[in-house]
Design an enzyme around this catalytic site. Structure first.
Site, PDB file in Angstrom:
ATOM      1  N   CYS A   9      25.408 -37.056  67.018  1.00 37.77           N
ATOM      2  CA  CYS A   9      24.904 -38.511  66.788  1.00 37.77           C
ATOM      3  C   CYS A   9      24.866 -38.578  65.417  1.00 37.77           C
ATOM      4  CB  CYS A   9      23.307 -38.403  67.303  1.00 37.77           C
ATOM      5  SG  CYS A   9      23.302 -38.432  69.237  1.00 37.77           S
ATOM      6  N   ASP A  32      38.204 -31.432  63.862  1.00 36.21           N
ATOM      7  CA  ASP A  32      37.295 -30.311  63.955  1.00 36.21           C
ATOM      8  C   ASP A  32      37.159 -29.574  62.681  1.00 36.21           C
ATOM      9  OD1 ASP A  32      36.255 -28.575  66.803  1.00 36.21           O
ATOM     10  OD2 ASP A  32      36.206 -27.646  64.817  1.00 36.21           O
ATOM     11  N   THR A  95      29.083 -25.308  72.405  1.00 31.41           N
ATOM     12  CA  THR A  95      28.012 -25.124  71.173  1.00 31.41           C
ATOM     13  C   THR A  95      27.239 -26.316  70.657  1.00 31.41           C
ATOM     14  OG1 THR A  95      29.690 -25.068  69.614  1.00 31.41           O
ATOM     15  CG2 THR A  95      29.101 -23.215  70.356  1.00 31.41           C
ATOM     16  N   HIS A  98      26.343 -32.307  72.709  1.00 32.15           N
ATOM     17  CA  HIS A  98      26.874 -33.982  72.722  1.00 32.15           C
ATOM     18  C   HIS A  98      28.443 -33.741  73.299  1.00 32.15           C
ATOM     19  CE1 HIS A  98      26.881 -38.145  70.689  1.00 32.15           C
ATOM     20  NE2 HIS A  98      28.013 -38.099  71.543  1.00 32.15           N
ATOM     21  N   HIS A 100      32.086 -33.957  74.216  1.00 33.98           N
ATOM     22  CA  HIS A 100      33.050 -34.102  73.212  1.00 33.98           C
ATOM     23  C   HIS A 100      34.213 -33.622  73.901  1.00 33.98           C
ATOM     24  CE1 HIS A 100      31.076 -30.245  72.287  1.00 33.98           C
ATOM     25  NE2 HIS A 100      32.347 -29.675  71.991  1.00 33.98           N
TER      26      HIS A 100
HETATM   27  P1  5GP Z   1      32.159 -26.634  71.612  1.00 33.01           P
HETATM   28  O1  5GP Z   1      31.897 -25.467  71.124  1.00 33.01           O
HETATM   29  O2  5GP Z   1      30.692 -27.349  71.774  1.00 33.01           O
HETATM   30  O3  5GP Z   1      32.889 -26.954  72.607  1.00 33.01           O
HETATM   31  O4  5GP Z   1      32.684 -27.487  70.421  1.00 33.01           O
HETATM   32  C1  5GP Z   1      32.011 -27.612  69.289  1.00 33.01           C
HETATM   33  C2  5GP Z   1      33.046 -27.967  67.922  1.00 33.01           C
HETATM   34  O5  5GP Z   1      32.650 -28.808  67.139  1.00 33.01           O
HETATM   35  C3  5GP Z   1      33.723 -26.832  67.314  1.00 33.01           C
HETATM   36  O6  5GP Z   1      34.809 -26.567  67.808  1.00 33.01           O
HETATM   37  C4  5GP Z   1      32.926 -26.809  66.137  1.00 33.01           C
HETATM   38  O7  5GP Z   1      34.142 -26.403  65.203  1.00 33.01           O
HETATM   39  C5  5GP Z   1      32.833 -28.382  65.937  1.00 33.01           C
HETATM   40  N1  5GP Z   1      31.780 -28.563  64.900  1.00 33.01           N
HETATM   41  C6  5GP Z   1      30.620 -28.058  65.167  1.00 33.01           C
HETATM   42  N2  5GP Z   1      29.748 -28.792  63.932  1.00 33.01           N
HETATM   43  C7  5GP Z   1      30.745 -29.567  63.406  1.00 33.01           C
HETATM   44  C8  5GP Z   1      30.726 -30.606  62.415  1.00 33.01           C
HETATM   45  O8  5GP Z   1      29.681 -30.916  61.676  1.00 33.01           O
HETATM   46  N3  5GP Z   1      31.723 -31.258  61.873  1.00 33.01           N
HETATM   47  C9  5GP Z   1      32.996 -31.286  62.667  1.00 33.01           C
HETATM   48  N4  5GP Z   1      34.047 -32.112  62.261  1.00 33.01           N
HETATM   49  N5  5GP Z   1      33.064 -30.328  63.475  1.00 33.01           N
HETATM   50  C10 5GP Z   1      32.131 -29.545  63.943  1.00 33.01           C
HETATM   51 ZN    ZN Z   2      24.098 -36.755  70.167  1.00 30.91          ZN
END
Ligand code: 5GP
Ligand code: ZN
Length: 113
Positions: A9, A32, A95, A98, A100
């Site tokens: 957000c 990412d 992790t 939100h 994605h």
């Molecule tokens: P999930 O593990 O929830 O499927 O994916 C979260 C993704 O968000 C991860 O691949 C992580 O590297 C990326 N990520 C987490 N925090 C940030 C951030 O502050 N900026 C960007 N650009 N990516 C982020």
């Molecule tokens: Zn959010």
């Protein structure tokens, strides 16, 4: 709908920086921060939904906007093949709570990634 403290957000509100790669009315895409494939882009709805199921069941317009943006970027940035994935729930590796889409590819176009 937004959530205080939700990092995506805050990126959607442009409160914290991200390397943006595309945008439409209801969705935003950025690289990412910790890429796990040669091409690794995240596409989010601008409104807060905890995961892809919440997004799909509550906001079809945002869902379509996310998938259109992801598809445009896939055709622009992936050479031959790509994957969309939505980790949902901690046990599946989510992790950031939100919704994605991960757009990943082993074959980025040369000017990408
Ligand atoms: P999930 O593990 O929830 O499927 O994916 C979260 C993704 O968000 C991860 O691949 C992580 O590297 C990326 N990520 C987490 N925090 C940030 C951030 O502050 N900026 C960007 N650009 N990516 C982020
Ligand atoms: Zn959010």
């Amino acid at each position: 709908m937004t959530e205080n403290g939700c990092i995506f957000c805050r990126i959607a509100r442009k409160e914290i920086p991200a390397k943006l790669v595309g945008e439409n009315d209801l969705a935003l895409a950025f690289w990412d921060v910790s890429p796990r494939q040669p091409l690794h882009i995240l596409v989010i709805p601008k409104l807060h939904y905890a995961n892809v199921a919440e997004l799909t069941l509550n906001d079809e317009k945002s869902l379509v906007s996310v998938m259109k943006l992801a598809s445009e970027l896939a055709l622009e940035h992936a050479e031959e093949s790509f994957r969309f994935s939505f980790n949902t729930g901690a046990g599946a590796g989510q992790t950031v709570f939100h919704a994605h889409a991960h757009l990943t590819s082993q074959t980025p176009r040369s000017e990408s990634a």
